[in-house]
Structure formats: structure tokens, C-alpha cells
Design a protein around this motif. Sequence first.
Motif, PDB file in Angstrom:
ATOM      1  N   ASP A  76       0.830  -1.199   0.000  1.00 55.41           N
ATOM      2  CA  ASP A  76       0.000   0.000   0.000  1.00 55.41           C
ATOM      3  C   ASP A  76       0.867   1.251   0.000  1.00 55.41           C
ATOM      4  O   ASP A  76       2.025   1.217   0.414  1.00 55.41           O
ATOM      5  CB  ASP A  76      -0.883   0.026   1.255  1.00 55.41           C
ATOM      6  N   ASP A  78       0.631   4.946   1.713  1.00 50.28           N
ATOM      7  CA  ASP A  78      -0.092   5.671   2.750  1.00 50.28           C
ATOM      8  C   ASP A  78       0.064   7.166   2.548  1.00 50.28           C
ATOM      9  O   ASP A  78       1.154   7.644   2.243  1.00 50.28           O
ATOM     10  CB  ASP A  78       0.471   5.270   4.121  1.00 50.28           C
ATOM     11  N   THR A  96       2.237  -1.333   4.963  1.00 51.15           N
ATOM     12  CA  THR A  96       1.471  -2.564   4.823  1.00 51.15           C
ATOM     13  C   THR A  96      -0.008  -2.188   4.842  1.00 51.15           C
ATOM     14  O   THR A  96      -0.370  -1.060   5.210  1.00 51.15           O
ATOM     15  CB  THR A  96       1.751  -3.532   5.989  1.00 51.15           C
ATOM     16  N   ARG A  97      -0.870  -3.090   4.496  1.00 53.02           N
ATOM     17  CA  ARG A  97      -2.314  -2.823   4.534  1.00 53.02           C
ATOM     18  C   ARG A  97      -2.722  -2.435   5.960  1.00 53.02           C
ATOM     19  O   ARG A  97      -3.481  -1.500   6.185  1.00 53.02           O
ATOM     20  CB  ARG A  97      -3.076  -4.065   4.059  1.00 53.02           C
ATOM     21  N   GLN A  98      -2.195  -3.146   6.945  1.00 53.50           N
ATOM     22  CA  GLN A  98      -2.545  -2.869   8.336  1.00 53.50           C
ATOM     23  C   GLN A  98      -2.078  -1.469   8.755  1.00 53.50           C
ATOM     24  O   GLN A  98      -2.828  -0.725   9.383  1.00 53.50           O
ATOM     25  CB  GLN A  98      -1.930  -3.928   9.250  1.00 53.50           C
ATOM     26  N   ASN A 100      -1.596   1.078   6.843  1.00 49.36           N
ATOM     27  CA  ASN A 100      -2.428   2.042   6.132  1.00 49.36           C
ATOM     28  C   ASN A 100      -3.777   2.210   6.841  1.00 49.36           C
ATOM     29  O   ASN A 100      -4.284   3.321   6.980  1.00 49.36           O
ATOM     30  CB  ASN A 100      -2.625   1.591   4.685  1.00 49.36           C
TER      31      ASN A 100
END
Length: 164
Positions: A76, A78, A96-98, A100
Motif C-alpha cells: 500500500d 499511505d 502494509t495494509r494494516q 495504512n
Amino acid sequence: MSEFLSVEMLKSLLVYNPATGVFYWIQPKVLQKLRPDGRAGSLGRNGYEYIRVNGKLYLSHRLAILYMTGSRPEADVDHINGDTSDNRWVNLRGATRQQNLWNSSPRAKKIVRQKGVWRYKQGYRASIYVDGRSRHLGVYSSAEEAHAAYAAAAVRLRGEFART
């Protein structure tokens, strides 16, 4: 986006201004009907800016990473300040997705508009997601107290990605 644009093709069509986060077409006269100033892209309903290249739609912030680093963003991207239309280079970082999601704003439809705080029986519950699970931080008499507990936990657990 299975087939991502090459950096060579991107730089042959567009110029990115890292200070403003804006892309411009190199040959704006060809595209004058779209935008007379030569600026590329348009704002989507979701708040992200998109640019159509060769019939394919790309997120501008992902193109900025490609333009500046020469490689496709693997995870990702951010927006540090939370403004998804602000594609200045200083406002973008890999995440990371988390991470973000950690840096996201509170949901608009919540009754209590403070991140990490929910109305709970006779008070306010503070909780935070850690490793995909909700961690209970306590029940407090005010939303402000519950939010303070969430904010402290977010800074401790999420570091630079904490949005309080």
C-alpha cells in the motif's frame, strides 16, 4: 492492476511535480479538451486522484511512487496526513495494509466520532485492533477518557502510523 505501467512509458507521457503532487501531460495540446492547463488526472468519488493512461486507470499516488523510485509500489501507499488527494512526495510512504488502516480517519457513521471509542452500556469503551484482533482497553465514564486510552495505546503499538 495486474499489468502496471513501466517507468519509461510513464516518464514519456507525464511529468510529476513532487512539491505539489500534480502530474502534467508532456504534450498537453493533444489532450486540451480534457484540461487546458495540461494537468493530468481527475478526482474520484472516493477522494483519490486517478489518471487514465492508454485506456487504463491508475491511482496517482501509486504512479508518484513509480515515477520517483523507478519501481512499482509492492504494498500500500499511505497518505501521511490522511488526505487521499494530497500526492506530494513528502506526504507519501510505503505501508502494509494494516499500517495504512491504522492511519485512517474514524468512520463517519459512528455515534462517537473519536477513533477507538464506542458507546458501551453505561459508559464508553476503548479498544484497538492488534494483529487482527480487538484488544479491550477499558470502559470509561467519558468519551474523552476512552479516547485518551486509545491514543496512548495507538502511539505505543503503532508508532509513526498512529492516527489519534
